[in-house]
Scaffold this motif. Sequence first.
Motif, short mmCIF file in Angstrom:
data_model
loop_
_atom_site.label_atom_id
_atom_site.label_comp_id
_atom_site.label_asym_id
_atom_site.label_seq_id
_atom_site.Cartn_x
_atom_site.Cartn_y
_atom_site.Cartn_z
N VAL A 1 0.84 -1.21 0.00
CA VAL A 1 0.00 0.00 0.00
C VAL A 1 0.87 1.25 0.00
O VAL A 1 0.62 2.21 -0.73
CB VAL A 1 -0.96 -0.02 1.20
CG1 VAL A 1 -1.67 1.32 1.35
CG2 VAL A 1 -1.97 -1.15 1.04
N ASP A 2 1.91 1.26 0.83
CA ASP A 2 2.75 2.45 0.94
C ASP A 2 3.55 2.71 -0.33
O ASP A 2 3.89 3.85 -0.64
CB ASP A 2 3.70 2.30 2.13
CG ASP A 2 2.97 2.36 3.47
OD1 ASP A 2 1.83 2.86 3.49
OD2 ASP A 2 3.54 1.89 4.48
N ARG A 3 3.86 1.67 -1.07
CA ARG A 3 4.70 1.83 -2.27
C ARG A 3 3.87 1.84 -3.57
O ARG A 3 4.45 1.92 -4.66
CB ARG A 3 5.72 0.68 -2.34
CG ARG A 3 6.66 0.63 -1.14
CD ARG A 3 7.49 -0.64 -1.20
NE ARG A 3 8.37 -0.78 -0.04
CZ ARG A 3 9.12 -1.86 0.22
NH1 ARG A 3 9.10 -2.88 -0.64
NH2 ARG A 3 9.87 -1.91 1.29
N TYR A 4 2.58 1.74 -3.45
CA TYR A 4 1.74 1.61 -4.65
C TYR A 4 1.76 2.88 -5.49
O TYR A 4 1.60 3.99 -4.99
CB TYR A 4 0.30 1.27 -4.24
CG TYR A 4 -0.68 1.29 -5.39
CD1 TYR A 4 -0.49 0.49 -6.51
CD2 TYR A 4 -1.80 2.14 -5.36
CE1 TYR A 4 -1.39 0.51 -7.57
CE2 TYR A 4 -2.69 2.16 -6.41
CZ TYR A 4 -2.48 1.35 -7.53
OH TYR A 4 -3.35 1.39 -8.57
N ASP A 5 1.93 2.69 -6.80
CA ASP A 5 1.91 3.78 -7.77
C ASP A 5 0.95 3.36 -8.89
O ASP A 5 1.23 2.41 -9.64
CB ASP A 5 3.30 4.03 -8.33
CG ASP A 5 3.33 5.19 -9.31
OD1 ASP A 5 2.27 5.79 -9.57
OD2 ASP A 5 4.43 5.48 -9.83
N PRO A 6 -0.23 4.04 -9.02
CA PRO A 6 -1.23 3.64 -10.03
C PRO A 6 -0.66 3.63 -11.45
O PRO A 6 -1.15 2.87 -12.31
CB PRO A 6 -2.33 4.70 -9.89
CG PRO A 6 -2.14 5.26 -8.52
CD PRO A 6 -0.70 5.20 -8.24
N GLY A 7 0.36 4.42 -11.71
CA GLY A 7 0.90 4.47 -13.05
C GLY A 7 1.68 3.24 -13.44
O GLY A 7 2.09 3.09 -14.60
N ARG A 8 1.94 2.35 -12.49
CA ARG A 8 2.76 1.17 -12.80
C ARG A 8 1.94 -0.10 -12.99
O ARG A 8 2.50 -1.19 -13.08
CB ARG A 8 3.79 0.96 -11.68
CG ARG A 8 4.80 2.08 -11.61
CD ARG A 8 5.90 1.76 -10.63
NE ARG A 8 6.94 2.79 -10.63
CZ ARG A 8 8.03 2.73 -9.88
NH1 ARG A 8 8.22 1.68 -9.08
NH2 ARG A 8 8.92 3.70 -9.94
N GLY A 9 0.63 -0.02 -12.95
CA GLY A 9 -0.16 -1.21 -13.23
C GLY A 9 -1.06 -1.61 -12.09
O GLY A 9 -1.37 -0.83 -11.19
N SER A 10 -1.49 -2.89 -12.09
CA SER A 10 -2.48 -3.42 -11.16
C SER A 10 -1.94 -3.47 -9.74
O SER A 10 -0.82 -3.95 -9.50
CB SER A 10 -2.89 -4.83 -11.61
OG SER A 10 -3.65 -5.47 -10.62
N PHE A 11 -2.77 -3.00 -8.82
CA PHE A 11 -2.39 -3.10 -7.40
C PHE A 11 -2.42 -4.54 -6.94
O PHE A 11 -1.57 -4.97 -6.15
CB PHE A 11 -3.35 -2.25 -6.56
CG PHE A 11 -3.17 -2.48 -5.08
CD1 PHE A 11 -2.13 -1.89 -4.39
CD2 PHE A 11 -4.05 -3.31 -4.38
CE1 PHE A 11 -1.95 -2.11 -3.03
CE2 PHE A 11 -3.88 -3.53 -3.02
CZ PHE A 11 -2.82 -2.92 -2.35
N THR A 12 -3.41 -5.31 -7.42
CA THR A 12 -3.52 -6.70 -6.98
C THR A 12 -2.27 -7.49 -7.33
O THR A 12 -1.72 -8.22 -6.51
CB THR A 12 -4.75 -7.37 -7.63
OG1 THR A 12 -5.92 -6.61 -7.32
CG2 THR A 12 -4.93 -8.79 -7.12
N ALA A 13 -1.78 -7.34 -8.56
CA ALA A 13 -0.57 -8.07 -8.97
C ALA A 13 0.63 -7.63 -8.13
O ALA A 13 1.45 -8.46 -7.70
CB ALA A 13 -0.31 -7.84 -10.46
#
Length: 379
Positions: A81-93
């Motif tokens: 969650v802390d490192r998630y970047d929407p521009g890099r693709g699916s959060f689930t993966a």
Amino acid sequence: MPVRGQFGEPADNTLEDLDTAALEFAVGREGATPAEAELLREDLLRHCLPFAGRLARRYRGRGEHMEDLEQVARLGLVKAVDRYDPGRGSFTAYAVITISGELKRHFRDRTWGVHVPRRVQDLSLEVGHASMVLTSALARTPTAAELAEHLGVSEPAVLEAVESAAGYSPASLNAPVAGDGAAEFGDLIGEVDDDLESVTDKLTVTDLLLRLPARERRMLAMRFYGNRTQAEIAAELGISQMHVSRLLSRALSWLREAMLSDAPPPWEGECRAGHQHGMDVSVTREGTALRVRVCGEVDRDTAERLRTGLRHAITTGGAASVVVDLTAVPLLDAAGVSVLLDAVRVAARAGREICMSGAQPYVARILAVSGLAGVLRHC
């Protein structure tokens, strides 16, 4: 802007739309205050907890408590969650990769009882999985060559992985080997180490050797470390072979006695402080007599020193009698006998009486065998 409950509860706990929830979180934290962003983060984490639990359950049955695995999976979820970047693709993966990586790292770094290189750990897991697959396909246990061919690695690497797998959960040496628990596994391995048992004795002997005179230490080293014969030692030191034998015997006897006593016994022939080794001659007046105290070994090296001292005491002492005190003489050889006989002759010419006292058993035997005991009386 709504803060809590933004994601709501999923209609089906097995089909959460994590990508949608993560995207709403990423959009919602833009322009939010730090407090609001923290609340949004907590909502997303709470929303994803069941997903982390399912990933943790994939690793159950491997010797770790389920609660510990869930804690590790949740830590991986927080990192995702802390490192998630929407521009890099699916959060689930991304979350699957992050959480699975944390779980694998936990098994690699925290659960092995013995440190094993990472490549061997990974190969060990692959060998275990391949072994189950091939066992099902072949209806028997696969060989190391078959496992190596299936995994595309060398046979020695497979054998190393199989052997290293025992380090994951090593057996305790205190584990009982019988039903009554009387014997432990550690009792069945190992044996008495004689070298270890002799360490204390070796250290004690080393300390005691340093207390011996330099000549005796040299003789012991030449005899027992250099494997030299007594004749070779005598030739190198310029003394007789019999003298070497006597000195070695005396040194070994002292070492044995010192090893068996709490405090090392004094070395025979020790003189006054500051003159421990060699020979010392001192003269004191006792009424009308002079006492010549001899301290140390009387041999070829020291005989002339004693001859000079006795002649000086007899001819210039001005006393009616001379007493030769042999109390502190542990060894007397032929050169010493010759010196005492010379003292008897000098005393006779000077008209003075001479006698000896305090001869030790070994010295007394030498005097008796040489016939000097009949010439130089005891007093």
